[in-house]
Write an enzyme that holds these catalytic residues in place. Structure first.
Site, mmCIF file in Angstrom:
data_model
loop_
_atom_site.group_PDB
_atom_site.id
_atom_site.type_symbol
_atom_site.label_atom_id
_atom_site.label_comp_id
_atom_site.label_asym_id
_atom_site.label_seq_id
_atom_site.Cartn_x
_atom_site.Cartn_y
_atom_site.Cartn_z
ATOM 1 N N LYS A 142 0.821 -1.223 0.000
ATOM 2 C CA LYS A 142 0.000 0.000 0.000
ATOM 3 C C LYS A 142 0.859 1.281 0.000
ATOM 4 O O LYS A 142 2.073 1.219 0.263
ATOM 5 C CB LYS A 142 -0.935 -0.031 1.213
ATOM 6 C CG LYS A 142 -1.949 -1.188 1.182
ATOM 7 C CD LYS A 142 -2.964 -1.042 2.307
ATOM 8 C CE LYS A 142 -3.988 -2.159 2.283
ATOM 9 N NZ LYS A 142 -5.083 -1.930 3.260
ATOM 10 N N TYR A 170 -12.332 -2.015 -4.006
ATOM 11 C CA TYR A 170 -12.897 -2.248 -2.665
ATOM 12 C C TYR A 170 -14.423 -2.150 -2.671
ATOM 13 O O TYR A 170 -15.020 -1.858 -1.631
ATOM 14 C CB TYR A 170 -12.302 -1.254 -1.668
ATOM 15 C CG TYR A 170 -10.906 -1.613 -1.178
ATOM 16 C CD1 TYR A 170 -10.691 -2.737 -0.376
ATOM 17 C CD2 TYR A 170 -9.803 -0.831 -1.500
ATOM 18 C CE1 TYR A 170 -9.427 -3.062 0.089
ATOM 19 C CE2 TYR A 170 -8.532 -1.152 -1.031
ATOM 20 C CZ TYR A 170 -8.354 -2.273 -0.239
ATOM 21 O OH TYR A 170 -7.102 -2.597 0.233
ATOM 22 N N ASN A 203 -2.292 0.112 6.872
ATOM 23 C CA ASN A 203 -1.794 -1.178 7.393
ATOM 24 C C ASN A 203 -0.847 -1.892 6.420
ATOM 25 O O ASN A 203 -0.708 -3.108 6.448
ATOM 26 C CB ASN A 203 -2.954 -2.078 7.833
ATOM 27 C CG ASN A 203 -3.881 -2.453 6.692
ATOM 28 O OD1 ASN A 203 -3.741 -1.947 5.588
ATOM 29 N ND2 ASN A 203 -4.811 -3.349 6.955
ATOM 30 N N HIS A 258 -2.200 -5.460 1.629
ATOM 31 C CA HIS A 258 -3.500 -6.125 1.457
ATOM 32 C C HIS A 258 -3.247 -7.518 0.903
ATOM 33 O O HIS A 258 -2.319 -7.718 0.113
ATOM 34 C CB HIS A 258 -4.376 -5.345 0.464
ATOM 35 C CG HIS A 258 -5.560 -6.149 -0.016
ATOM 36 N ND1 HIS A 258 -6.723 -6.231 0.699
ATOM 37 C CD2 HIS A 258 -5.715 -6.948 -1.103
ATOM 38 C CE1 HIS A 258 -7.560 -7.038 0.061
ATOM 39 N NE2 HIS A 258 -6.973 -7.481 -1.038
HETATM 40 P P1 CMP Z 1 -7.488 -4.523 3.596
HETATM 41 O O1 CMP Z 1 -6.989 -5.894 3.877
HETATM 42 O O2 CMP Z 1 -6.867 -3.787 2.463
HETATM 43 O O3 CMP Z 1 -9.069 -4.590 3.323
HETATM 44 C C1 CMP Z 1 -9.932 -3.493 3.596
HETATM 45 C C2 CMP Z 1 -9.247 -2.385 4.325
HETATM 46 O O4 CMP Z 1 -10.078 -1.436 4.948
HETATM 47 C C3 CMP Z 1 -8.441 -2.982 5.446
HETATM 48 O O5 CMP Z 1 -7.312 -3.664 4.911
HETATM 49 C C4 CMP Z 1 -8.130 -1.752 6.298
HETATM 50 O O6 CMP Z 1 -6.922 -1.113 5.940
HETATM 51 C C5 CMP Z 1 -9.256 -0.783 5.918
HETATM 52 N N1 CMP Z 1 -10.032 -0.372 7.086
HETATM 53 C C6 CMP Z 1 -10.104 0.866 7.562
HETATM 54 N N2 CMP Z 1 -10.911 0.909 8.635
HETATM 55 C C7 CMP Z 1 -11.363 -0.337 8.832
HETATM 56 C C8 CMP Z 1 -12.232 -0.928 9.795
HETATM 57 N N3 CMP Z 1 -12.792 -0.218 10.773
HETATM 58 N N4 CMP Z 1 -12.468 -2.254 9.694
HETATM 59 C C9 CMP Z 1 -11.890 -3.001 8.696
HETATM 60 N N5 CMP Z 1 -11.066 -2.473 7.751
HETATM 61 C C10 CMP Z 1 -10.801 -1.156 7.831
#
Ligand code: CMP
Length: 139
Positions: free
Chosen positions: A11, A51, A114, A117
């Site tokens: 990311k 997404y 984070n 992904h």
């Molecule tokens: P990712 O695995 O990319 O899939 C969806 C993303 O939404 C997740 O990682 C997080 O970075 C982001 N995200 C932000 N806020 C939330 C939340 N409250 N719960 C879950 N995902 C979140």
């Protein structure tokens, strides 16, 4: 053990941190093979499409702003149980909950930023791979 493919994104926070090489080396050292890799900069619309399953969630706008805020590296990883192996290497979605040594613990700042992904199931892996790669780009 099933040989399978999964989709991975390094990311914008992690590309900015300059840890693309370290993350790719980690995948390879854990036995995942890079089938395809490219650096891209998603538009907001492309991030919203990727997404789409999260459309309507409270974090959707922030998530798609973040994912379109800078370059990402998108990849297809292959190996035995690649989907669960990638998820183990990444750690929990929220870096605060991720185990020591996982990519999200090492490089993630919070649940929104984070670092990486990864696909969560074979069906989503197939859709996510096809969103960014043509079949002819997978080797
Ligand atoms: P990712 O695995 O990319 O899939 C969806 C993303 O939404 C997740 O990682 C997080 O970075 C982001 N995200 C932000 N806020 C939330 C939340 N409250 N719960 C879950 N995902 C979140």
């Amino acid at each position: 053990m099933a040989n399978e493919r999964t989709f991975s994104i390094i990311k914008p926070d992690a590309t900015k941190l300059g840890v693309v090489g370290k993350i790719i080396a980690r995948f390879e050292s854990e036995g995942l093979r890079i089938c395809a890799v490219k650096k891209i900069h998603m538009s907001k619309r492309v991030a919203e499409g990727f997404y789409a399953v999260h459309a309507g969630r409270p974090f959707f706008d922030e998530l798609t702003d973040f994912m379109s805020s800078g370059p990402c590296v998108v990849m297809v990883l292959e190996g035995d149980n690649a989907i669960s192996e990638n998820r183990r290497i990444m750690g929990a979605t929220n870096p605060d909950d991720a185990d020591e040594g996982t990519l999200r613990k090492l490089y993630g700042a919070h649940i929104g930023n984070n670092a990486v992904h990864g696909s969560d199931a074979p069906e989503t892996a197939a859709v996510e791979i096809a969103y960014f790669f043509a079949g002819t780009e997978l080797h």
